[in-house]
Scaffold this active site. Structure first.
Site, PDB file in Angstrom:
ATOM      1  N   GLU A 119       0.875  -1.246  -0.032  1.00 54.69           N
ATOM      2  CA  GLU A 119       0.045   0.077  -0.177  1.00 54.69           C
ATOM      3  C   GLU A 119       0.868   1.137  -0.072  1.00 54.69           C
ATOM      4  OE1 GLU A 119      -2.413  -2.514  -0.622  1.00 54.69           O
ATOM      5  OE2 GLU A 119      -3.213  -0.499  -0.530  1.00 54.69           O
ATOM      6  N   ASP A 172      13.897  15.251 -29.472  1.00 52.80           N
ATOM      7  CA  ASP A 172      12.785  14.397 -29.008  1.00 52.80           C
ATOM      8  C   ASP A 172      11.432  14.920 -29.014  1.00 52.80           C
ATOM      9  OD1 ASP A 172      14.326  13.159 -26.096  1.00 52.80           O
ATOM     10  OD2 ASP A 172      14.207  12.334 -28.184  1.00 52.80           O
TER      11      ASP A 172
HETATM   12  C1  4FV Z   1       3.361   4.936  -8.810  1.00 55.45           C
HETATM   13  C2  4FV Z   1       3.020   5.824 -10.045  1.00 55.45           C
HETATM   14  C3  4FV Z   1       2.848   3.760  -8.236  1.00 55.45           C
HETATM   15  C4  4FV Z   1       1.488   2.516  -5.663  1.00 55.45           C
HETATM   16  C5  4FV Z   1       1.492   1.491  -4.763  1.00 55.45           C
HETATM   17  C6  4FV Z   1       3.509   1.205  -5.652  1.00 55.45           C
HETATM   18  C7  4FV Z   1       2.610   2.060  -6.550  1.00 55.45           C
HETATM   19  C8  4FV Z   1       2.714   0.538  -4.788  1.00 55.45           C
HETATM   20  N1  4FV Z   1       4.771   5.409  -8.587  1.00 55.45           N
HETATM   21  N2  4FV Z   1       3.966   6.877 -10.246  1.00 55.45           N
HETATM   22  N3  4FV Z   1       1.733   5.983 -10.458  1.00 55.45           N
HETATM   23  N4  4FV Z   1       3.337   3.360  -7.285  1.00 55.45           N
HETATM   24  O1  4FV Z   1       1.765   3.443  -8.875  1.00 55.45           O
HETATM   25  O2  4FV Z   1       5.057   6.290  -9.478  1.00 55.45           O
HETATM   26  O3  4FV Z   1       3.365   0.523  -3.488  1.00 55.45           O
END
Ligand code: 4FV
Length: 261
Positions: A119, A172
């Site tokens: 979480e 880019d």
């Molecule tokens: C996320 C995003 C992402 C959330 C819970 C990892 C997850 C788990 N990270 N950009 N979108 N992280 O979904 O960077 O721990």
């Protein structure tokens, strides 16, 4: 440039470090990626690094101590190598990462990236040890590893000497705040269709104008909010007007109203 990554799944990073321009940059010493797991920093006999959330609810939360120890060790190692690194946590709660942010990230000497799982991580760790929080998009991944790899790939490819043609990063998508123009290569006829004649003309000024016009037109059609954010000079406004008129004349989808964001 140095990246230290805190992750429960170091092996996942092979996707970035084994092949491609990033792997070559690592081999050439243009960039470094150091991986460490918080499991190496827990006193728990089962090497546990997570526990149930206070207040109940589904899933698990990563604990403060192993992450703090791993982050401190990473920063100390970087400092010992003469690199002062800031800590960034990848999470959906973070600031959206765009190309401008990637350019900023690539201009630093080092970053410690925290890839969460479950979480997420104990909020007190973010308060105490995280300098920035970044999101790669409004969706939920199973872990921060892929997000960390996305950021590292986008940053390392901008470093001098990484891409074959020094200027290719400069051309880019987004480098100009616009979507990219169409690209064509041999054979001249593919699937019964040719190549826009201007690209065969050898007239580099005309080719540059056409590519800019295409980038403006496609950005207007597909991502008008980017065009509003970027703005246009008079030459570009004229190019876009001609593009829209031509699109309307040719009745192509292009002429129709851009997809309202
Ligand atoms: C996320 C995003 C992402 C959330 C819970 C990892 C997850 C788990 N990270 N950009 N979108 N992280 O979904 O960077 O721990």
């Amino acid at each position: 440039m140095r990246f230290d990554v805190i992750t429960l799944f170091p092996a996942q990073f092979k996707a970035l470090t084994q092949e491609g321009v990033v792997a070559r940059a690592l081999r050439r010493g243009i960039a470094e990626i150091h991986l460490r797991t918080p499991r190496d920093y827990t006193a728990d006999p089962q090497r546990a690094v997570d526990d149930r959330p206070y207040g109940g609810g589904p899933g698990m939360v990563m604990q403060y101590a192993p992450l703090r120890a791993a982050l401190d060790a990473a920063r100390a190692d970087a400092a010992a190598a003469g690199v002062s690194s800031r800590v960034a946590y990848l999470s959906p709660q973070g600031a959206p990462v765009d190309q401008a942010k990637i350019v900023e990230i690539a201009s630093a000497s080092g970053w410690v990236l925290l890839a969460g799982r479950y979480e997420g991580v104990d909020e007190r760790l973010i308060e105490d040890a995280v300098d920035e929080e970044w999101s790669i998009g409004d969706y939920v991944l199973s872990g921060g590893e892929l997000a960390a790899m996305v950021v590292m790939d986008a940053a390392i490819r901008l470093l001098p000497g990484v891409l074959g043609h020094a200027d290719s990063a400069g051309q880019d998508s987004y480098a100009s705040g616009l979507l990219d123009c169409p690209h064509y290569t041999r054979p001249e006829t593919a699937a019964g269709r040719g190549v826009p004649s201007v690209l065969l003309s050898g007239d580099h000024a005309a080719i540059e104008r056409w590519r800019l016009q295409q980038a403006l037109g496609r950005t207007w059609e597909r991502r008008p909010e980017l065009l509003r954010k970027r703005g246009m000079n008079d030459v570009e406004r004229q190019l876009l007007d001609d593009y829209r008129r031509e699109a309307l004349r040719s009745g192509s989808r292009a002429g129709s109203k851009p997809s309202e964001q």
